[in-house]
Design a protein around this motif. Structure first.
Motif, PDB file in Angstrom:
ATOM      1  N   GLU A   1       0.814  -1.216   0.000  1.00 19.33           N
ATOM      2  CA  GLU A   1       0.000   0.000   0.000  1.00 19.33           C
ATOM      3  C   GLU A   1       0.851   1.273   0.000  1.00 19.33           C
ATOM      4  OE1 GLU A   1      -3.269  -0.194  -0.486  1.00 19.33           O
ATOM      5  OE2 GLU A   1      -2.837  -2.331  -0.593  1.00 19.33           O
ATOM      6  N   GLY A   2       2.133   1.093   0.211  1.00 19.72           N
ATOM      7  CA  GLY A   2       3.013   2.254   0.310  1.00 19.72           C
ATOM      8  C   GLY A   2       3.530   2.723  -1.031  1.00 19.72           C
ATOM      9  N   GLU A   3       4.635   3.424  -1.007  1.00 14.04           N
ATOM     10  CA  GLU A   3       5.191   4.013  -2.215  1.00 14.04           C
ATOM     11  C   GLU A   3       6.324   3.162  -2.787  1.00 14.04           C
ATOM     12  OE1 GLU A   3       4.355   8.017  -3.179  1.00 14.04           O
ATOM     13  OE2 GLU A   3       2.905   6.416  -3.075  1.00 14.04           O
ATOM     14  N   ARG A   4       6.540   1.969  -2.204  1.00 11.86           N
ATOM     15  CA  ARG A   4       7.659   1.146  -2.640  1.00 11.86           C
ATOM     16  C   ARG A   4       7.311   0.420  -3.937  1.00 11.86           C
ATOM     17  NH1 ARG A   4      11.063   3.544  -0.790  1.00 11.86           N
ATOM     18  NH2 ARG A   4      12.471   1.876  -1.377  1.00 11.86           N
ATOM     19  N   SER A   5       8.272   0.355  -4.862  1.00 12.75           N
ATOM     20  CA  SER A   5       8.014  -0.289  -6.145  1.00 12.75           C
ATOM     21  C   SER A   5       8.253  -1.790  -6.092  1.00 12.75           C
ATOM     22  CB  SER A   5       8.901   0.329  -7.225  1.00 12.75           C
ATOM     23  OG  SER A   5      10.261  -0.001  -7.001  1.00 12.75           O
TER      24      SER A   5
ATOM     25  N   MET B   1      11.139  -3.098  -6.604  1.00 13.19           N
ATOM     26  CA  MET B   1      12.122  -3.376  -7.662  1.00 13.19           C
ATOM     27  C   MET B   1      13.564  -3.281  -7.186  1.00 13.19           C
ATOM     28  SD  MET B   1      10.471  -1.345 -10.871  1.00 13.19           S
ATOM     29  CE  MET B   1       8.789  -1.683 -11.420  1.00 13.19           C
ATOM     30  N   GLY B   2      13.782  -3.097  -5.888  1.00  8.59           N
ATOM     31  CA  GLY B   2      15.134  -2.888  -5.377  1.00  8.59           C
ATOM     32  C   GLY B   2      16.128  -3.967  -5.773  1.00  8.59           C
TER      33      GLY B   2
ATOM     34  N   PHE C   1      16.730  -4.210  -9.516  1.00 18.08           N
ATOM     35  CA  PHE C   1      17.631  -3.163  -9.996  1.00 18.08           C
ATOM     36  C   PHE C   1      19.081  -3.541  -9.711  1.00 18.08           C
ATOM     37  CE2 PHE C   1      15.391   1.091 -10.861  1.00 18.08           C
ATOM     38  CZ  PHE C   1      14.348   0.452 -11.482  1.00 18.08           C
TER      39      PHE C   1
ATOM     40  N   ARG D   1       4.216  12.138  -1.728  1.00 17.75           N
ATOM     41  CA  ARG D   1       2.895  11.530  -1.671  1.00 17.75           C
ATOM     42  C   ARG D   1       1.894  12.471  -1.003  1.00 17.75           C
ATOM     43  NH1 ARG D   1       1.188   5.617   0.570  1.00 17.75           N
ATOM     44  NH2 ARG D   1      -0.768   5.577  -0.557  1.00 17.75           N
TER      45      ARG D   1
ATOM     46  N   SER E   1      14.914   2.968  -7.602  1.00 19.35           N
ATOM     47  CA  SER E   1      13.592   2.329  -7.601  1.00 19.35           C
ATOM     48  C   SER E   1      12.610   3.026  -6.658  1.00 19.35           C
ATOM     49  CB  SER E   1      13.702   0.840  -7.280  1.00 19.35           C
ATOM     50  OG  SER E   1      13.912   0.631  -5.899  1.00 19.35           O
ATOM     51  N   SER E   2      13.114   3.802  -5.705  1.00 19.00           N
ATOM     52  CA  SER E   2      12.208   4.577  -4.851  1.00 19.00           C
ATOM     53  C   SER E   2      11.489   5.626  -5.696  1.00 19.00           C
ATOM     54  CB  SER E   2      12.987   5.272  -3.728  1.00 19.00           C
ATOM     55  OG  SER E   2      13.613   4.322  -2.912  1.00 19.00           O
TER      56      SER E   2
ATOM     57  N   VAL F   1      10.885   5.267  -8.882  1.00 18.58           N
ATOM     58  CA  VAL F   1       9.948   4.494  -9.701  1.00 18.58           C
ATOM     59  C   VAL F   1       8.658   4.243  -8.917  1.00 18.58           C
ATOM     60  CG1 VAL F   1       9.540   2.246 -10.786  1.00 18.58           C
ATOM     61  CG2 VAL F   1      11.735   3.397 -11.101  1.00 18.58           C
ATOM     62  N   GLY F   2       8.785   3.928  -7.625  1.00 16.72           N
ATOM     63  CA  GLY F   2       7.614   3.690  -6.776  1.00 16.72           C
ATOM     64  C   GLY F   2       6.688   4.896  -6.752  1.00 16.72           C
ATOM     65  N   ILE F   3       7.285   6.056  -6.643  1.00 18.99           N
ATOM     66  CA  ILE F   3       6.539   7.318  -6.636  1.00 18.99           C
ATOM     67  C   ILE F   3       5.787   7.515  -7.950  1.00 18.99           C
ATOM     68  CG2 ILE F   3       6.941   9.829  -6.764  1.00 18.99           C
ATOM     69  CD1 ILE F   3       7.110   8.793  -3.957  1.00 18.99           C
TER      70      ILE F   3
ATOM     71  N   LEU G   1       4.985   5.243 -10.243  1.00 15.08           N
ATOM     72  CA  LEU G   1       3.970   4.209 -10.455  1.00 15.08           C
ATOM     73  C   LEU G   1       2.704   4.479  -9.652  1.00 15.08           C
ATOM     74  CD1 LEU G   1       5.944   0.837 -10.618  1.00 15.08           C
ATOM     75  CD2 LEU G   1       4.664   1.969 -12.455  1.00 15.08           C
ATOM     76  N   ASN G   2       2.877   4.972  -8.432  1.00 19.64           N
ATOM     77  CA  ASN G   2       1.700   5.254  -7.616  1.00 19.64           C
ATOM     78  C   ASN G   2       0.879   6.413  -8.166  1.00 19.64           C
ATOM     79  OD1 ASN G   2       1.103   3.621  -5.109  1.00 19.64           O
ATOM     80  ND2 ASN G   2       3.324   3.705  -5.095  1.00 19.64           N
ATOM     81  N   ARG G   3       1.563   7.436  -8.684  1.00 16.81           N
ATOM     82  CA  ARG G   3       0.831   8.542  -9.293  1.00 16.81           C
ATOM     83  C   ARG G   3       0.129   8.057 -10.563  1.00 16.81           C
ATOM     84  NH1 ARG G   3       3.006  10.015  -5.276  1.00 16.81           N
ATOM     85  NH2 ARG G   3       1.139   9.019  -4.539  1.00 16.81           N
TER      86      ARG G   3
ATOM     87  N   ILE H   1      14.140  -0.034 -17.587  1.00 15.41           N
ATOM     88  CA  ILE H   1      14.194  -1.290 -16.830  1.00 15.41           C
ATOM     89  C   ILE H   1      12.914  -1.482 -16.011  1.00 15.41           C
ATOM     90  CG2 ILE H   1      15.365  -2.398 -14.845  1.00 15.41           C
ATOM     91  CD1 ILE H   1      17.999  -1.481 -16.125  1.00 15.41           C
TER      92      ILE H   1
END
Lengths: 151, 112
Positions: free
Chosen positions: A113-117, A119-120, A123, B31, B58-59, B61-63, B65-67, B93
């Motif tokens: 549910e957080g902002e983590r992808s 993919m660490g 990568f 966020r 990737s942090s 990327v997480g941002i 993707l969520n948007r 990637i």
């Protein structure tokens, strides 16, 4: 910070450095810059330097976010250069990973549910030649990454 | 210290100018800030501006993707421009080019 020099199997000099730091998010940038500067002795291309920085950033972010869950802790960062290969190790003594195989699956995240992808690790594997993850729940996690430079 | 993110609303488009280093440390407030902006304005398009960005992991990327998911859920679209070599590689990637429209520059992104 210590700096040591050893002989490698091929007889060329192996140079290494270790630094320990607090588990803080601002040390993510610090770590990737330190390793990039250290790696410059292997004459990497700009693209290789970017790859190294990205992989280091992922490993240190994991230690901060997952290993210590944003809390207090120490992270040990080691880099070694010899025979055209860069080795980077990121070690924490945080909560550890119960299932390393699952953690390394693309898109797997403990915080969906957080902002983590998630993919660490993907990568790290995409940008380095070899990634080894050793972890014991309650003891911590050590990530060792290798990359051939100029090959 | 320079601001991490700069937000600009043009009609129903929200432009997010991303920071120099787009990592976990610098993404902490995004966020909350975008959620606030999107609650207060009717936004159906987000454009990410990478012009200032030298590094992303990737942090970041997480941002993104969520948007993207937020916009898609409401029938909106997401685009980006200004990505340099390191950012391009990371985006590729992560599979972002298949999800978001990519533009050469700001003018092209806004003309759309």
């Amino acid at each position: 910070m210590e700096h040591t020099e050893k002989e490698t199997d091929q007889g060329t000099r192996l140079e290494s450095m270790t630094l320990t730091m607090d588990s803080l998010s601002q040390n993510e940038e610090f770590s990737r810059v330190v390793v990039a500067v250290f790696a410059s002795r292997l004459n990497p291309t700009l693209e290789e330097l970017d790859d190294i920085k990205t992989a280091v950033s992922e490993a240190v972010t994991n230690a901060v976010v997952h290993g210590y869950q944003g809390g207090e802790g120490r992270i040990e960062l080691t880099a070694a250069a010899g025979d055209g290969i860069l080795t980077v190790q990121v070690k924490d003594t945080g909560i550890g990973i119960a299932d390393v195989g699952q953690a390394m699956e693309p898109m797997f995240t403990t915080a969906p549910e957080g902002e983590r992808s998630g993919m660490g690790f993907s990568f790290m594997e995409a940008f380095m030649d070899e990634v080894i993850v050793e972890s014991t729940p309650g003891m911590g996690t050590t990530v060792t990454m290798r990359k051939k430079i100029g090959g | 210290m320079e601001a991490s993110f700069i937000y600009e609303a043009k009609g129903q488009t929200l432009i997010i100018r991303l920071p120099k280093e787009l990592d976990h440390h610098n993404c902490r407030n995004l966020r909350y800030e975008t959620d606030l902006l999107m609650a207060e304005n009717y936004i159906n398009r987000i454009i990410f501006d990478f012009s200032r960005t030298k590094f992303m992991d990737s942090s970041g990327v997480g941002i993104l993707l969520n948007r993207y998911k937020q916009m898609k859920a409401g029938g909106g679209r997401t685009a980006y421009f200004g990505a340099g070599p390191q950012v391009q590689r990371v985006l590729k990637i992560a599979g972002i080019p298949a999800l978001m429209e990519q533009y050469e520059n700001a003018e092209a992104a806004f003309c759309e």
